[in-house]
Design an enzyme around this catalytic site. Sequence first.
Site, short mmCIF file in Angstrom:
data_model
loop_
_atom_site.label_atom_id
_atom_site.label_comp_id
_atom_site.label_asym_id
_atom_site.label_seq_id
_atom_site.Cartn_x
_atom_site.Cartn_y
_atom_site.Cartn_z
N PHE A 515 0.84 -1.20 0.00
CA PHE A 515 0.00 0.00 0.00
C PHE A 515 0.87 1.24 0.00
CE2 PHE A 515 -2.39 -3.35 2.02
CZ PHE A 515 -3.69 -3.19 1.57
N ASP A 516 0.54 2.18 -0.87
CA ASP A 516 1.13 3.51 -0.75
C ASP A 516 0.54 4.16 0.50
OD1 ASP A 516 2.53 5.90 -1.64
OD2 ASP A 516 0.54 6.68 -2.06
N LYS A 517 1.27 5.10 1.08
CA LYS A 517 0.78 5.75 2.30
C LYS A 517 -0.17 6.91 1.99
CE LYS A 517 3.21 8.75 4.72
NZ LYS A 517 2.31 9.93 4.92
N THR A 518 0.38 7.96 1.38
CA THR A 518 -0.38 9.20 1.21
C THR A 518 -1.53 9.01 0.23
OG1 THR A 518 1.62 10.46 1.64
CG2 THR A 518 -0.23 11.64 0.66
N VAL A 717 -1.37 -1.13 -4.22
CA VAL A 717 -2.55 -0.29 -4.05
C VAL A 717 -2.10 1.15 -3.86
CG1 VAL A 717 -4.71 0.06 -2.78
CG2 VAL A 717 -3.68 -2.23 -2.90
#
Length: 828
Positions: A515-518, A717
């Site tokens: 997963f990307d964070k922002t 994602v």
Amino acid sequence: MTDKVRLDIPVLLPGVPDADACIERLARDLQARPGIEAAHVRAAEDGGPAQLCIHYDPGQLPLARIRELAQAAGAQITQRFGHAQWTLEGIGHQRRADTVAERLRQLPGVLEASANATTVHVEFDRERSSEQAILEALSSLGARPAAAKVAPAEPAHGTPGHRHGPGEAHAKGEHGHDHEGGLFGGNTEMVFALVCGALLGIGVAFDKWWDGAPGWLPLACFVAAYFFGGFYTLREAIENLKLRRFEIDTLMLVAAAGAAALGSWAEGALLLFLFSLGHALEHYAMGRAKRAIEALAELAPDTATVRRDGQTLDVPVEQLQVGDVVLVRPNERLPADGFVVVGTTSINQASVTGESMPVDKKPVDDAATARARPEAIDATSRTFAGTLNGASAIEIEVTRRSTDSTLARVVKMVSEAETRKSPTQRFTDKFERIFVPAVLALAFVLLFAWVVVDEPFRDSFYRAMAVLVAASPCALAIATPSAVLSGIARAARSGVLIKGGAPLEDLGSLNAMAFDKTGTLTEGRPRITDIVPADGVSEQELLRVAVAVESLSDHPLAVAIARDGRERLGNAAVAQASGLENLIGRGVKAELGGEQVWIGKAEMFGTDGVPELGAFAKEAIVQLRENGRTTMVVRQGTRDLGAIGLLDTPRAGAREALDELRAIGITRMIMISGDHQKVAQAVASQVGLDEAWGDLMPEDKVDAIRKLREQTKVAMVGDGVNDAPAMANATVGVAMGAAGSDVALETADVALMADDLRQLPFAVGLSRHTRAVIRQNVFVSLGIVAVLVPATIMGLGIGAAVAVHEGSTLLVVFNALRLLAYRGASKG
């Protein structure tokens, strides 16, 4: 051995100074995709543009998907290679669709063609073919595009080829039937099958129970039954034989002809009756899945109420222009994508985003800014065609024409996805190509059983015909396409766009996700929490410089600094910066008051000609990061002005979504972020993740995904913008908030139309359920063949064999249709 096609595709990257580097990066991203053997750059020759050469397997990755990925990376493919897609009338079932696709592939200039019972998609070389030539070929095959509802969209950004999806077809009231030629339109095949059955019944009655009937009368009924029952089967067989293919229809005709040769006209007519009836029922069942897609296209209204020159006019939606102001009354569907300029309301967006609750909408703060940058419009003001207005009248300004609306693009992409085969379907196609000739060979051998077994030739011949019926893999041919079609249609109805059978199956087989964070695990709306000015620098001076520069950028951190900074400055004047340059993954630089300004991560300073930070700034950064803050350093000329700390709050429902993913079998979940490792770990612990990889540049994210993919299948994602390269390298790329992002729609294999992570467990659950249905269908199909073939060799009659055979075909179709009713844990 996989068939590879080599294409030289010229690409142009307008406005990019170092085009070669961009093309090289695009080549690396493409080469990481399953189905691409090689992607490399050929240098410009004779003053022409550089060329990107791609060696790919069209069965796994069609040219249209390569085109999408190239465009998402900023490339525009030149006019040579076109693609066309049509919603068709006249294809009733998958076997007919396979024949149509194979026939199109034989045309000069056609690179690839795929089709199903609803849609045909063709890739072609414009120098050797044209859409008109392809349409003429389709017409000769008895298929034709449905009547257009709106004019075809103009090719976007110079990209060739029209895409005629269901959003552009079928006027209201025309759905639900395949308007084939014939006496009874789309019902002709069913009527012929029923007439065949009636004639068979009359013939048997004359033969068995009316002693005074002339001898020729039962035979005449059986011959007539052969005509009506075999009409469509014969047509299909002839087409296949022209292509030198022995398909299921051919086996059935040979068996029926064999029964007639033995004088068993009644059994032959029974075979054709059940086979044609099975075809017609399969046609009907597949039409249900087709109508699930067509229902999306019908959501957009036919007309819109527009304010023009002080007057209110009702105009067809296809005549709406960008910039028109449309009046939407209470409880009306919105006619176009746009943004609210007058009024507040709640809009039901379930048809596009899958959100179960209406979303509150309000006018944009600045219409001029929204007009100039429609992609940056806040979700609380953005509207979509086909969604349902609530109890208040509003006015919206149109940002996209009807053919370019999010709804139209979703319908078009879903239709494209239906033609892209899954791994299981590619396997079954290859299996059939070997199995059908093997069945014919077995039947030929059984013709000579009388030589070995003491029986008359007639019995050996009858047994051979029964084996032909028993071994025909009808159920196998429809097992996977029916499940894929139903699964993709069900996903689209809930705001999840899955681009083909391959990602549909792959998503259900994953056990790891990154997963990307922002903007993915967090809201993507960070706020300023700390301002640490350097000695001799006031907080106001630091903020004025930061706001002046960051106002030029649309990065989430820049937007937060500009927004919160202006609030803190109050009415204080802010100078105008210029010459913004984006340093990907690190920060920005611009010019302000004749001096260079740098704003970005601490790691940006001291590299690539950017001055190194002083001791105070370094210490401030360490302190902010210890507290889990995202940090941005501001430097003007030779002075460090200070640091700004920001905090992005976790998404509502993120922890819940991750818990659901664990519950359905995703055992490893990792957050990858460009933020400092401690910031990444702080956010990861808040949402319930055990692994967090921080300090990653965009190219580092790609390397991280490649490393994970070497160990297992993995999904990436993200928001589909900065994460596009990483998505391209994952087994499955998943984009969130795709309804508001063109790049996300083009880049991702799976697009969550709502900006809601809770759609992800539903998508994974549906994919796993679809995989299970596909496995069930394949096992049933092969199991029936495995049982029937020995049974017919041992003496089971043609009538019993065809009854079980057709029953299994209908069983797998209706089993697949169960997917249309899938609810899942997250979708009520």
